[in-house]
Design an enzyme around this catalytic site. Sequence first.
Site, short mmCIF file in Angstrom:
data_model
loop_
_atom_site.label_atom_id
_atom_site.label_comp_id
_atom_site.label_asym_id
_atom_site.label_seq_id
_atom_site.Cartn_x
_atom_site.Cartn_y
_atom_site.Cartn_z
N HIS A 1 63.63 55.62 -54.45
CA HIS A 1 63.89 55.18 -53.08
C HIS A 1 63.95 53.67 -53.06
O HIS A 1 63.23 53.01 -53.80
CB HIS A 1 62.77 55.67 -52.13
CG HIS A 1 63.18 55.64 -50.71
ND1 HIS A 1 63.13 54.50 -49.95
CD2 HIS A 1 63.68 56.61 -49.91
CE1 HIS A 1 63.57 54.77 -48.74
NE2 HIS A 1 63.92 56.05 -48.68
N ASP B 1 63.96 64.07 -49.62
CA ASP B 1 64.95 65.11 -49.85
C ASP B 1 64.59 66.06 -50.98
O ASP B 1 65.26 67.06 -51.19
CB ASP B 1 66.31 64.48 -50.16
CG ASP B 1 66.93 63.89 -48.91
OD1 ASP B 1 66.68 64.45 -47.83
OD2 ASP B 1 67.64 62.89 -49.02
N1 CMC Z 1 67.17 59.19 -61.61
C1 CMC Z 1 67.20 58.39 -62.71
N2 CMC Z 1 67.09 57.06 -62.67
C2 CMC Z 1 66.93 56.48 -61.46
C3 CMC Z 1 66.89 57.25 -60.28
C4 CMC Z 1 67.02 58.63 -60.39
N3 CMC Z 1 66.99 59.40 -59.29
N4 CMC Z 1 66.74 56.41 -59.22
C5 CMC Z 1 66.67 55.18 -59.72
N5 CMC Z 1 66.79 55.21 -61.09
C6 CMC Z 1 66.72 54.06 -62.01
C7 CMC Z 1 68.01 53.27 -61.99
O1 CMC Z 1 68.91 53.73 -62.99
C8 CMC Z 1 67.52 51.87 -62.26
O2 CMC Z 1 67.20 51.79 -63.63
P1 CMC Z 1 67.41 50.41 -64.45
O3 CMC Z 1 66.42 49.44 -63.85
O4 CMC Z 1 67.12 50.76 -65.85
O5 CMC Z 1 68.84 49.99 -64.23
C9 CMC Z 1 66.18 51.82 -61.51
O6 CMC Z 1 65.74 53.17 -61.48
C10 CMC Z 1 66.29 51.28 -60.09
O7 CMC Z 1 67.24 52.05 -59.37
P2 CMC Z 1 68.36 51.47 -58.41
O8 CMC Z 1 69.52 52.39 -58.39
O9 CMC Z 1 68.63 50.03 -58.75
O10 CMC Z 1 67.57 51.50 -57.03
P3 CMC Z 1 68.23 51.47 -55.58
O11 CMC Z 1 67.16 50.98 -54.69
O12 CMC Z 1 69.54 50.75 -55.61
O13 CMC Z 1 68.57 53.02 -55.30
C11 CMC Z 1 68.35 55.29 -54.64
C12 CMC Z 1 67.74 53.87 -54.59
C13 CMC Z 1 67.61 56.20 -53.67
C14 CMC Z 1 69.85 55.22 -54.24
C15 CMC Z 1 68.22 55.82 -56.10
O14 CMC Z 1 66.85 55.93 -56.44
C16 CMC Z 1 68.92 57.16 -56.30
O15 CMC Z 1 70.12 57.17 -56.58
N6 CMC Z 1 68.19 58.32 -56.15
C17 CMC Z 1 68.79 59.62 -56.22
C18 CMC Z 1 69.47 59.94 -54.90
C19 CMC Z 1 68.48 60.26 -53.80
O16 CMC Z 1 67.56 61.05 -54.00
N7 CMC Z 1 68.71 59.70 -52.62
C20 CMC Z 1 67.88 60.00 -51.43
C21 CMC Z 1 67.10 58.81 -50.95
S1 CMC Z 1 65.87 59.31 -49.73
C22 CMC Z 1 66.77 59.88 -48.38
C23 CMC Z 1 67.40 58.80 -47.61
O17 CMC Z 1 68.50 58.38 -47.94
O18 CMC Z 1 66.76 58.36 -46.62
#
Ligand code: CMC
Length: 392
Positions: free
Chosen positions: A271, A328
Amino acid sequence: SGLVTIDPGFKNTGSTESAITFLDGEKGILRYRGYSIEELAEKSTFLEVSYLLINGELPTAKELENFKSKITHHTLIHEDIKSILDGFPSNAHPMGVLSSLVSSLTAFYPESLDPNRSAEGVNLSILRILAKLPTMAAWAYKNEIGHPVNYPDNRLDYCSNFLKMMFALPTDDYKVDPVVASALDKLLILHADHEQNCSTSTVRLVGSSHASLYASISGGINALWGPLHGGANQAVIEMLEAIQADGGDVKKYMAKAKDKDDPFRLMGFGHRVYKNFDPRAKIIKKAADDVLAKLGINDPILEIAKGLEEVALSDPYFIERKLYPNVDFYSGIIYRAIGIPTSMFTVMFAIGRLPGWIAQWKEMRENGEPIGRPRQIYTGANLRPFVPMEKR
Ligand code: CMC
């Protein structure tokens, strides 16, 4: 220009002051208007929470009655909206249908376009959208499966009415199961607001140009649709089903999630702001256990989810990056248990998030915030002469 700093994804850029939702991602705290999400989920109802978010205070018994009866009064939607619905192919994803139908409200209530509307006028738009979104959502589903739509039954409460419009067939005597209605009510409370997330920021940005409430909410629905945001609940179940079909080996999928050459992410994990347990995920996990037990359902997918969670929480990759289950991760399991089809999961999120979008839109307008207009740093070509067609 040298003065502009870029913050892709606005990871550290505040867009507004807000008095609606408090969130501490390090500690895993979420409060609406000062009330903890745990207490609201246990003691309140979705419409009461909606009133709280939109008006700032909990309603008195009389205020709540009045609010509910006005919402009930507006649940019908204009018959011409049905012809818009009929224009969509069956199988159309209900999120696209929903945002289109909400957008169409600007045509049925053109007075909503007036940026200088009175407070009563704005309030009427708010009641209308709260009342009509479940009707439109159920109709989007009926369109998807090619069934005739059901009209609202105003003897029923908000969630029961929605369930009946979703599931009643013309020939049967559909009775809403109170366990199902109350599980749904709780899920909607948990989704009701989450400060400046992607869809809410979209609602505020669209509304900042003084576009109507309906146009702004329609924009929010589209932003919510993506798999990185509200679409994650659908993606979680699809992922769990795929793992199940593939023999249930959670470790294999864990390895895929960690592999940077593999686009696969563990859906429902991570998140932007929670670097600790998402407090909503804790409540939902418990609710999932309760609902499945009460309905006597034994869903193997729940076991896969728990196995995945256990492995992830003890894995260094997830620990280092502070990736915990989000709202989720378990919500889809409850939706499945209460019979909501996968394609409707994100629509359920939209129904839940609606009062938050409304409250944020209203706050922005009442505070007289300026039009949203981020800056950029240009990286394209320098000035160059136009090249005639024959020389390209
Ligand atoms: N599985 C594997 N690796 C992950 C995941 C995941 N679900 N989420 C983050 N990472 C890794 C990412 O690859 C990155 O690694 P590195 O530092 O080595 O490059 C690190 O963790 C930080 O992630 P980020 O993508 O830079 O973080 P963000 O804040 O941009 O993204 C997120 C947040 C929610 C989009 C992401 O965690 C994600 O894609 N999660 C899966 C989708 C999901 O469950 N979304 C629902 C969010 S809650 C409901 C709502 O939207 O309110």
